[in-house]
Design a protein around this motif. Structure first.
Motif, mmCIF file in Angstrom:
data_model
loop_
_atom_site.group_PDB
_atom_site.id
_atom_site.type_symbol
_atom_site.label_atom_id
_atom_site.label_comp_id
_atom_site.label_asym_id
_atom_site.label_seq_id
_atom_site.Cartn_x
_atom_site.Cartn_y
_atom_site.Cartn_z
ATOM 1 N N GLU A 4 0.833 -1.200 0.000
ATOM 2 C CA GLU A 4 0.000 0.000 0.000
ATOM 3 C C GLU A 4 0.865 1.247 0.000
ATOM 4 O O GLU A 4 2.007 1.222 0.437
ATOM 5 C CB GLU A 4 -0.909 0.004 1.239
ATOM 6 C CG GLU A 4 -1.918 -1.124 1.202
ATOM 7 C CD GLU A 4 -2.939 -1.010 2.316
ATOM 8 O OE1 GLU A 4 -3.495 0.079 2.490
ATOM 9 O OE2 GLU A 4 -3.144 -2.027 2.996
ATOM 10 N N LEU A 5 0.272 2.329 -0.494
ATOM 11 C CA LEU A 5 0.975 3.606 -0.529
ATOM 12 C C LEU A 5 0.414 4.474 0.588
ATOM 13 O O LEU A 5 -0.794 4.692 0.647
ATOM 14 C CB LEU A 5 0.738 4.276 -1.893
ATOM 15 C CG LEU A 5 1.408 5.629 -2.103
ATOM 16 C CD1 LEU A 5 2.918 5.487 -2.227
ATOM 17 C CD2 LEU A 5 0.834 6.335 -3.331
ATOM 18 N N MET A 6 1.270 4.917 1.467
ATOM 19 C CA MET A 6 0.752 5.782 2.541
ATOM 20 C C MET A 6 1.839 6.629 3.178
ATOM 21 O O MET A 6 3.023 6.430 2.934
ATOM 22 C CB MET A 6 0.021 4.956 3.601
ATOM 23 C CG MET A 6 0.883 3.997 4.373
ATOM 24 S SD MET A 6 -0.062 3.133 5.632
ATOM 25 C CE MET A 6 -1.039 2.023 4.622
ATOM 26 N N LYS A 7 1.388 7.591 4.011
ATOM 27 C CA LYS A 7 2.299 8.449 4.760
ATOM 28 C C LYS A 7 2.852 7.698 5.965
ATOM 29 O O LYS A 7 2.185 6.801 6.503
ATOM 30 C CB LYS A 7 1.534 9.664 5.311
ATOM 31 C CG LYS A 7 1.220 10.745 4.317
ATOM 32 C CD LYS A 7 0.623 11.932 5.076
ATOM 33 C CE LYS A 7 0.330 13.079 4.136
ATOM 34 N NZ LYS A 7 -0.109 14.277 4.864
ATOM 35 N N GLY A 8 3.996 8.147 6.441
ATOM 36 C CA GLY A 8 4.597 7.544 7.634
ATOM 37 C C GLY A 8 3.657 7.556 8.825
ATOM 38 O O GLY A 8 3.541 6.579 9.568
ATOM 39 N N ASN A 9 2.979 8.682 9.011
ATOM 40 C CA ASN A 9 2.062 8.786 10.154
ATOM 41 C C ASN A 9 0.910 7.786 10.029
ATOM 42 O O ASN A 9 0.503 7.162 11.010
ATOM 43 C CB ASN A 9 1.500 10.205 10.249
ATOM 44 C CG ASN A 9 2.564 11.196 10.706
ATOM 45 O OD1 ASN A 9 3.517 10.824 11.379
ATOM 46 N ND2 ASN A 9 2.389 12.454 10.324
ATOM 47 N N GLU A 10 0.400 7.640 8.809
ATOM 48 C CA GLU A 10 -0.699 6.682 8.593
ATOM 49 C C GLU A 10 -0.227 5.255 8.859
ATOM 50 O O GLU A 10 -0.968 4.428 9.404
ATOM 51 C CB GLU A 10 -1.225 6.796 7.158
ATOM 52 C CG GLU A 10 -1.956 8.099 6.889
ATOM 53 C CD GLU A 10 -2.129 8.396 5.397
ATOM 54 O OE1 GLU A 10 -2.807 9.378 5.089
ATOM 55 O OE2 GLU A 10 -1.574 7.654 4.554
ATOM 56 N N ALA A 11 1.037 5.004 8.491
ATOM 57 C CA ALA A 11 1.586 3.658 8.680
ATOM 58 C C ALA A 11 1.610 3.289 10.162
ATOM 59 O O ALA A 11 1.314 2.143 10.534
ATOM 60 C CB ALA A 11 2.989 3.576 8.089
ATOM 61 N N ILE A 12 1.926 4.251 10.997
ATOM 62 C CA ILE A 12 1.949 3.990 12.443
ATOM 63 C C ILE A 12 0.544 3.610 12.920
ATOM 64 O O ILE A 12 0.354 2.630 13.655
ATOM 65 C CB ILE A 12 2.485 5.220 13.206
ATOM 66 C CG1 ILE A 12 3.994 5.319 12.997
ATOM 67 C CG2 ILE A 12 2.133 5.144 14.691
ATOM 68 C CD1 ILE A 12 4.677 6.434 13.743
ATOM 69 N N VAL A 71 9.751 14.718 8.063
ATOM 70 C CA VAL A 71 9.916 14.164 6.714
ATOM 71 C C VAL A 71 9.322 12.759 6.661
ATOM 72 O O VAL A 71 8.488 12.447 5.809
ATOM 73 C CB VAL A 71 11.415 14.121 6.295
ATOM 74 C CG1 VAL A 71 11.571 13.452 4.942
ATOM 75 C CG2 VAL A 71 12.016 15.508 6.301
ATOM 76 N N ILE A 72 9.746 11.914 7.601
ATOM 77 C CA ILE A 72 9.285 10.518 7.609
ATOM 78 C C ILE A 72 7.785 10.447 7.901
ATOM 79 O O ILE A 72 7.065 9.608 7.375
ATOM 80 C CB ILE A 72 10.051 9.688 8.668
ATOM 81 C CG1 ILE A 72 11.555 9.821 8.479
ATOM 82 C CG2 ILE A 72 9.636 8.227 8.647
ATOM 83 C CD1 ILE A 72 12.119 9.132 7.280
ATOM 84 N N GLY A 73 7.324 11.346 8.752
ATOM 85 C CA GLY A 73 5.901 11.350 9.096
ATOM 86 C C GLY A 73 5.028 11.710 7.907
ATOM 87 O O GLY A 73 3.942 11.151 7.718
ATOM 88 N N GLN A 74 5.498 12.635 7.096
ATOM 89 C CA GLN A 74 4.668 13.186 6.028
ATOM 90 C C GLN A 74 4.874 12.525 4.670
ATOM 91 O O GLN A 74 4.013 12.615 3.810
ATOM 92 C CB GLN A 74 4.949 14.692 5.883
ATOM 93 C CG GLN A 74 4.536 15.509 7.099
ATOM 94 C CD GLN A 74 3.033 15.492 7.327
ATOM 95 O OE1 GLN A 74 2.256 15.426 6.402
ATOM 96 N NE2 GLN A 74 2.625 15.518 8.586
ATOM 97 N N MET A 75 6.032 11.902 4.442
ATOM 98 C CA MET A 75 6.261 11.404 3.078
ATOM 99 C C MET A 75 5.479 10.119 2.820
ATOM 100 O O MET A 75 5.136 9.376 3.733
ATOM 101 C CB MET A 75 7.754 11.186 2.823
ATOM 102 C CG MET A 75 8.359 10.009 3.491
ATOM 103 S SD MET A 75 10.126 10.015 3.114
ATOM 104 C CE MET A 75 10.626 8.510 3.912
#
Ligand SMILES: Cc1ncc(C[n+]2csc(CCOP(=O)(O)OP(=O)(O)O)c2C)c(N)n1
Ligand code: SF4
Lengths: 258, 359
Positions: free
Chosen positions: B6-14, B175-179
């Motif tokens: 899946e494609l998602m943001k770092g924050n969403e992944a958490i 950066v990691i949270g948003q990318m």
């Protein structure tokens, strides 16, 4: 001889028992000053938990304040919270285990100064918890400093000439505020200075515990209390002073019961 | 079954990883650049599926104390925030360490001090690895460098927290949270049942059963002799973590004459710097500490036998560089290059800096 024995046995029958140490209260000697209200309220809690037979289903939260060691005296699972944060702990515990009875036990500094935000928001969300609020108008544990509830003119180590409204602001009657929140269901102010008052407080706490299982909001039992050490009075003198000076500011009775 | 990519943001992944790994509760307060964690959880409504509790609460202070309460019941609970909010949580984190409770705290760093900037930064390194709150405690600090690691470290972080009964922090940056990146989410594992919790965590406060003494969650011990013993026990635990939990990654280090040390998004940039430098004939390598505490001290020290010059590249005024200097213990030169205030260094910038120092 046998005559006497049989008459003693006549007397010590369960139905004649008028007083005993509640089984939920353990044998650890309490650290509270003689005459302090904390001990009386602990005993009431122990009685209620025993009588309701909920020892296996109750979690208490101890504050930072004189009652920090509440967990040493009640034979139930306990968590000790950071100063003022007990309602936050209680919120999480109750949300994660809704089938449990969850209560906080807090002083006035804990609940109405540093923990004001947690108190108001837990009540406003209507968390199904019980808040036992000991209002003794002073910071007992740290040696008698002014509390948000210290009444006008009352002396403490940080208002040695008496609380001056222009300097320290007004005493905070937080319970009156909590009444107005939609999330609170039962708000009452009681005391434990006479046996009649103790009986009323017991009923109030019992009701709060029952309500907390009905999912209709937060129950707060404020207990206007003495801190004879901090107030620098005898236990008896402290009781009289409380009735005369604190009750007019913190009036006793139910404020909300729906 | 094929892997779900899946494609998602770092924050969403958490958020997604938390739901999938059987998290019992999340408590948070909005702050950029991490609000998507709470937003994703609220949109997913996991209370309807796994039974996970999600709450937006009145403050970061309330949130961390809810985490304390939940963790004390043996529940898998977490909170997330960004720098100013993490400052507010410090008393609570210290209590959690002092009461030996497991929990996960996520800091998606932004620039400070003060309200600072919402742009990415790594300036909470000291706060995370040197304690942050009061008292002698440490916590494992995981520094993700990809969206995949945001998900993976959520699972790993909880495992480590429960292994050691200690808070674990994910220290990410904006950066990691948003990318957005492609990732594989962890498989679903169910939340623990009340019965499992009783068996696995006999110390938890779930209501005193008749066959045991009351369980008490507390960090308080008035007796100094007892408190010293308790502290020594904590220190032994931290030592175990240092012995067993160091994690790091190496890139082009085998023949390296110079080594960059960087974590998180800076490590991604430095990977590119290494490639550029090598094209120019400079034998540059990269060590990426994954655990910032415990720091890969022994690994860096080993490298001093062949590498005499290290470069700490950070998005702060020079924090990790102190740990690198301690690690090499005078056996190699250590230079620092950093950008501040939310500015992300470019790969070229880093190469130019290295060249200026080795010339
Ligand atoms: C963050 C924090 N601030 C201050 C203190 C110090 N402190 C301990 S107890 C207390 C006041 C307690 O007063 P109250 O809540 O009225 O309870 P009482 O002792 O009167 O029962 C204070 C200020 C602390 N432990 N933690
Ligand atoms: S200091 Fe006051 S509140 Fe504390 S135990 Fe003594 S009388 Fe009670």
């Amino acid at each position: 001889m046998s005559q006497t024995n049989s008459s003693i046995n006549e007397i010590i029958k369960p139905e004649n028992l008028v007083y005993k140490k509640p089984s939920v209260l353990n044998d650890n000697p309490m650290h509270y000053c003689p005459g302090c209200s904390h001990g009386v309220v602990h005993k009431l809690l122990a009685e209620i938990i025993g009588e309701m037979d909920i020892q296996e289903d109750v979690i208490g939260i101890a504050p930072v304040g004189c009652a920090v060691f509440a967990y040493k005296y009640l034979d139930i699972d306990f968590q000790q919270a950071a100063h003022g944060r007990a309602p936050a702990l209680a919120t999480a515990i109750k949300r994660l285990m809704p089938e449990k009875y969850v209560f906080t036990y807090q002083g006035d500094g804990d609940l109405a100064a540093i923990g004001t935000s947690e108190t108001i928001h837990a009540c406003n969300r209507g968390e199904n918890i019980v808040i036992i609020y000991i209002n003794n108008g002073i910071y007992g544990m740290t040696g008698g400093q002014m509390a948000p509830t210290t009444i006008e003119g009352m002396k403490s180590s940080t208002c040695p000439f008496g609380r001056d409204i222009s300097l320290n602001g007004y005493p905070l009657n937080i319970t009156d505020l909590l009444v107005r929140l939609e999330g609170t269901r039962y708000v009452t102010r009681q005391s434990v200075h006479t046996s009649a008052a103790v009986r009323k407080t017991k009923k109030a706490i019992q009701k709060a515990f029952v309500y907390s299982m009905e999912g209709k909001g937060t129950s707060i039992v404020e207990i206007v209390s003495t801190c004879n050490s901090g107030w620098k009075m005898t236990p008896e003198g402290a009781n009289d002073w409380m009735v005369e000076n604190m009750f007019p500011v913190y009036s006793i009775g139910d404020l909300k019961d729906i | 079954m094929s892997e779900e990519i899946e494609l998602m943001k770092g924050n969403e992944a958490i958020a997604q990883a938390a739901i999938r790994c059987g998290c019992d509760g999340y408590f948070g307060y909005p702050i950029t650049p991490q609000s998507e964690i709470l937003e994703t959880l609220m949109a997913e409504q996991p209370w309807k599926t796994t039974g996970m509790v999600v709450m937006q609460v009145e403050s970061e202070i309330a949130a961390i104390n809810m985490v304390y309460g939940g963790a004390g019941c043996g529940k898998k609970v977490m909170t997330s925030s960004s720098s100013p909010g993490i400052s507010l949580k410090q008393e609570g984190i210290s209590y959690i360490a002092g009461a030996e409770l497991p929990c996960l705290v996520v800091n998606v760093m932004r620039g400070g001090p003060g309200l600072g900037t919402i742009q990415p930064s790594q300036s909470d390194y000291f706060q995370a690895v040197k304690g942050g709150g009061h008292g002698d405690y440490n916590m494992i600090v995981l520094a993700p460098a990809s969206v995949q690691e945001m998900a993976d470290f959520t699972v790993l972080g909880f495992d480590l927290a429960f292994n050691y009964l200690n808070p674990v922090m994910i220290l990410a940056d904006g950066v990691i949270g948003q990318m957005m990146e492609k990732i594989v989410l962890p498989p679903f594992s169910p939340r623990k049942t009340a019965e499992e919790i009783k068996k696995l965590y006999p110390w938890a406060t779930y209501g005193k059963s008749k066959d045991r003494k009351p369980n008490v969650i507390s960090s308080l011990e008035i007796d100094s002799v007892e408190m010293e013993q308790r502290n020594l026990k904590f220190q032994r635990k931290f030592q175990l973590m240092e012995e067993n939990e160091i994690r790091y990654e190496e890139f082009e280090t085998t023949d390296a004459e110079y080594i960059l040390v960087a974590f998180g998004s800076t490590a991604r940039i430095c990977q590119k710097s290494v490639e550029i430098a090598r094209e120019q004939g400079i034998k540059l390598g990269l060590i990426r500490p994954i655990t910032l505490w415990p720091f890969p001290t022994p690994i860096l020290y080993q490298y001093t036998s062949k590498v005499k010059h290290f470069f700490s590249i950070e998005m702060n005024a020079g924090q990790m560089v102190e740990d690198i200097r301690l690690a090499v213990n005078g056996k190699a030169k250590v230079d620092f290059y950093g950008r501040l205030g939310g500015i992300v260094p470019s790969p070229i910038e880093v190469v130019e800096f290295v060249k200026s120092k080795i010339a």
